[in-house]
Design a protein around this motif. Structure first.
Motif, PDB file in Angstrom:
ATOM      1  N   GLU A  78       0.829  -1.199   0.000  1.00 40.69           N
ATOM      2  CA  GLU A  78       0.000   0.000   0.000  1.00 40.69           C
ATOM      3  C   GLU A  78       0.868   1.255   0.000  1.00 40.69           C
ATOM      4  N   ALA A  79       1.977   1.211   0.736  1.00 39.46           N
ATOM      5  CA  ALA A  79       2.895   2.355   0.719  1.00 39.46           C
ATOM      6  C   ALA A  79       3.442   2.580  -0.685  1.00 39.46           C
ATOM      7  N   GLY A  80       3.804   1.489  -1.368  1.00 38.69           N
ATOM      8  CA  GLY A  80       4.283   1.619  -2.748  1.00 38.69           C
ATOM      9  C   GLY A  80       3.222   2.192  -3.664  1.00 38.69           C
ATOM     10  N   ARG A  81       1.969   1.777  -3.471  1.00 43.03           N
ATOM     11  CA  ARG A  81       0.884   2.301  -4.299  1.00 43.03           C
ATOM     12  C   ARG A  81       0.671   3.788  -4.031  1.00 43.03           C
ATOM     13  N   ARG A  82       0.699   4.187  -2.741  1.00 39.75           N
ATOM     14  CA  ARG A  82       0.518   5.606  -2.412  1.00 39.75           C
ATOM     15  C   ARG A  82       1.630   6.457  -3.001  1.00 39.75           C
ATOM     16  N   LEU A  83       2.839   5.894  -3.056  1.00 43.49           N
ATOM     17  CA  LEU A  83       3.982   6.639  -3.587  1.00 43.49           C
ATOM     18  C   LEU A  83       4.114   6.471  -5.099  1.00 43.49           C
ATOM     19  N   GLU A  84       3.035   5.966  -5.727  1.00 45.55           N
ATOM     20  CA  GLU A  84       2.915   5.882  -7.184  1.00 45.55           C
ATOM     21  C   GLU A  84       3.933   4.945  -7.817  1.00 45.55           C
ATOM     22  N   GLY A  85       4.314   3.899  -7.082  1.00 48.86           N
ATOM     23  CA  GLY A  85       5.123   2.847  -7.682  1.00 48.86           C
ATOM     24  C   GLY A  85       4.221   1.789  -8.290  1.00 48.86           C
ATOM     25  N   ARG A  86       4.741   1.050  -9.241  1.00 50.86           N
ATOM     26  CA  ARG A  86       3.978  -0.046  -9.819  1.00 50.86           C
ATOM     27  C   ARG A  86       4.093  -1.270  -8.916  1.00 50.86           C
ATOM     28  N   ILE A  87       2.973  -1.923  -8.648  1.00 47.57           N
ATOM     29  CA  ILE A  87       2.963  -3.078  -7.752  1.00 47.57           C
ATOM     30  C   ILE A  87       2.908  -4.353  -8.589  1.00 47.57           C
ATOM     31  N   VAL A  88       3.866  -5.256  -8.359  1.00 49.91           N
ATOM     32  CA  VAL A  88       3.911  -6.536  -9.069  1.00 49.91           C
ATOM     33  C   VAL A  88       4.024  -7.647  -8.033  1.00 49.91           C
ATOM     34  N   ARG A  89       3.142  -8.628  -8.139  1.00 48.65           N
ATOM     35  CA  ARG A  89       3.165  -9.768  -7.219  1.00 48.65           C
ATOM     36  C   ARG A  89       3.239 -11.040  -8.043  1.00 48.65           C
ATOM     37  N   LEU A  90       4.367 -11.746  -7.938  1.00 46.76           N
ATOM     38  CA  LEU A  90       4.597 -12.957  -8.710  1.00 46.76           C
ATOM     39  C   LEU A  90       4.469 -14.184  -7.812  1.00 46.76           C
TER      40      LEU A  90
END
Length: 642
Positions: A311-323
């Protein structure tokens, strides 16, 4: 060289950024930034407000905290104040900014102190900066204050300097969108004099504060951190100014940063450190985590750590990838090479993890990619050793042993009926079955164990692991090669099939929706198509809501979608403000449903409403991005229809 640069004109994307910042009717944001309490942020803000009022600007106090300081109270008394709202919570009356009253009053400028403040439970928004965002959208300019320790990306560094972690933070994307950041600065010596004079805290607290948080070393470090942050913000504004006016300059080459995280107490720190590095290098960045197919289930605390970091990555406008895979290093390097990643940031191994960490394999195999190792800051929650050691032995090994025993028993029954060389084929069966269903370690274990069992009983000299006939040795070597090849192929099949299913789901949700929307002939067709695709997620109730005289009502989807007064008001807020609200968001999070506005540019056509049976499992950062994309596609289709 790009066309716009070649012709001495700004690029379209740079002009678009300016257009968004100067959106018609939107207020301006001014942030007063300091390095510690007592530097004079609120006092300076009030002084500027009085000067602006003297120039004829309509300005009011939305919320100012004077902390009992006489000089600050004297300035605040000269300005109009919008009375705060009183919210009852557990027998207490909490004072909060009255957002609706300020919007009704609609001044030109509102003063709102303590940007990082967390609102009382039951408020419209979780955080005060979200209240400020609503004021800005309403056309009200805002002056606000914040200290450097409340900026999310700086939080870890401040904790390391002072030994105190501040829990209330603001995502960097909010101050980065400010029209102006004003540094409020005094020397550490002057601040310590203010403390001793009781101008910051009462006297009996001042001495303790001076010896702890406000030591000279701490203040010098915090001041330097603040100056660097302001310098970076100013540099970004300068670059934006140059790009918007096509001023030539040596622009840095494009970089792409991958931040690899695992569920642990340092995951959030690593994400924030990755953001700081990405901003410093002007790089695109992605937050990646790998779910191991063979790993133990995550504990509740590990799930919380991972979710908060994503969620922190999403708030900071990073792309979220879960493999999902069997080896963290393999998955990270495969993604990095396929997506032109130039830098990888990982956590430095600690504790027992030093022996088993995938970091070393990534270091050895990451040719051409820069590696950054992050050292977690502060005292972290220690993970039990049993959670740090890889799960070598598990039920799949036991299942392999059962299969080997079955094959061995069949061989014993057929002994004397067929040649021993052919009995070897029976030993291959448990290896093949293990390869199809279990991890590679279990396959290798099955191959070795079945060979040893066969050699012990069926190869002369019996009941010994020695081999007299070298033809058996050759057969055993070939057997191991076949087992490894089968294991590799089965592993690829198991890894590929879930990804194909996930890709099919994403294609159906995005590409399939886009294709169906192109066939829609009326606005109702668009709503019906969107509602149909919304039902492709997890079980629950789904609807597309549109505004009406009595509030939002179901236009498409489940006619019985639950819309009590509370849910209706949350959906209405999402429509009015053009932001996601409800469950899984920071806007009115106490709701049952998750509401996403169907918005394109400044036009809002309705709201996507999701009431999942298992919201915690579905409302992941990845799914939220899919919801936003679906809403945008539908809005663009409606916009084309006029």
């Amino acid at each position: 060289m790009k066309a716009g640069e070649d012709e001495g004109r700004p690029l379209p994307e740079d002009l678009l950024g300016i257009a968004r910042r100067s959106e018609e009717g939107r207020g301006r944001l001014t942030i007063y930034l300091g390095y510690a309490a007592g530097v004079g942020k609120t006092y300076t803000m009030l002084q500027d407000a009085l000067q602006r009022r003297g120039e004829g600007v309509d300005i009011v106090i939305g919320y100012v905290e004077t902390h009992g300081r006489p000089e600050t109270e004297a300035l605040a008394a000269r300005l109009e104040v919008v009375p705060p709202a009183i919210i009852g919570y557990q027998g207490l009356d909490l004072r909060e900014m009255d957002l609706d009253a300020i919007i009704r009053r609609h001044p030109e400028v509102a003063l709102v102190d303590e940007l990082a403040h967390t609102n009382a439970p039951g408020s419209r928004h979780v955080k005060r900066y979200e209240d400020i965002e609503e004021l800005l959208r309403a056309g009200i300019s805002v002056y606000t204050t914040v200290n450097i320790q409340h900026i999310e990306s700086q939080n870890d560094a401040v904790a390391q300097i002072t030994g105190i972690r501040v829990l209330e933070t603001v995502p960097d994307t909010f101050p980065s969108g400010a029209d102006e950041i004003r540094l409020v600065d005094v020397t550490p010596e002057e601040l310590r004099l203010r403390l001793r004079a009781g101008k910051v805290y009462v006297r009996n607290m001042a001495e303790a504060a001076i010896h702890r948080f406000f030591s000279t070393g701490n203040l010098l470090a915090l001041r330097q951190l603040t100056l660097r942050y302001v310098a970076t913000a100013t540099d970004q504004q300068m670059i934006g100014h140059m790009r918007a006016r096509a001023i030539p300059g040596p622009w840095p080459a494009a970089e792409r940063l991958l931040v690899g995280i695992r569920p642990g107490p340092a995951a959030g720190q690593l994400v924030r450190a990755g953001y700081r590095l990405a901003v410093r290098l002007d790089a695109d960045w992605v937050v990646l985590t790998v779910d191991l197919e063979s790993d133990r289930p995550l504990t509740l605390k590990e799930r919380v750590w991972l979710t908060e970091a994503l969620e922190a990555g999403r708030r900071l406008e990073g792309r979220i990838v879960r493999l999902r895979g069997e080896d963290v290093a393999d998955e990270i390097l495969r993604y990095a090479r396929r997506n032109n990643v130039t830098m990888i940031m990982l956590g430095k191994p600690r504790g027992v993890d030093i022996l088993f960490s995938p970091v070393y394999r990534i270091l050895r195999r990451s040719r051409g990619i820069d590696i950054f190792l992050y050292e977690p800051k502060g005292d972290l929650v220690r993970i039990p050793i049993r959670r740090q050691v890889p799960h070598f032995l598990s039920w799949d090994y036991a299942a392999s042993l059962v299969l080997i025993a079955a094959a061995w028993s069949a061989s014993v029954l057929l002994r004397g009926v067929i040649q021993p060389e052919f009995l070897l084929v029976f030993q291959l069966l448990p290896v093949v079955v293990t390869a199809l269903f279990f991890r590679r370690g279990a396959v290798l274990f099955a191959a070795v164990a079945s060979i040893l069992a066969f050699d012990l009983i069926f190869v002369k000299p019996y009941y010994s692991l020695t081999i007299d006939d070298w033809s058996y040795f050759t057969a055993f070597a070939g057997y191991v090669v076949i087992a490894l090849v089968v294991s590799r192929l089965a592993y690829r099949l198991r890894r590929t099939l879930p990804r194909i299913r996930e890709s099919e789901a994403e294609v159906e949700a995005v590409a399939g929706l886009s294709r169906d929307l192109a066939r829609a002939g009326t606005r109702q067709d668009v709503f019906d198509t969107l509602a149909r695709h919304m039902q492709g997620f997890e079980p629950g109730s789904f609807a597309v809501l549109v505004p009406g005289p009595a509030g939002p009502h179901v236009q498409a989807g489940d006619a019985a979608y639950p819309l009590p007064a509370k849910e209706r008001s949350i959906a209405q807020w999402a429509y009015d403000n053009g932001e996601a609200a409800g469950r899984g968001t920071d806007n009115l999070p106490s709701g049952t449903g998750h509401y996403v506005p169907v918005r394109a540019h400044r036009l809002i056509f309705g709201v996507m409403a999701f009431a999942f049976d298992d919201p915690e499992g579905v409302l992941t950062p990845e799914n939220k991005e899919v919801f936003q994309t679906m809403a945008l596609l539908a809005a663009l289709a409606l916009e084309r229809m006029g």
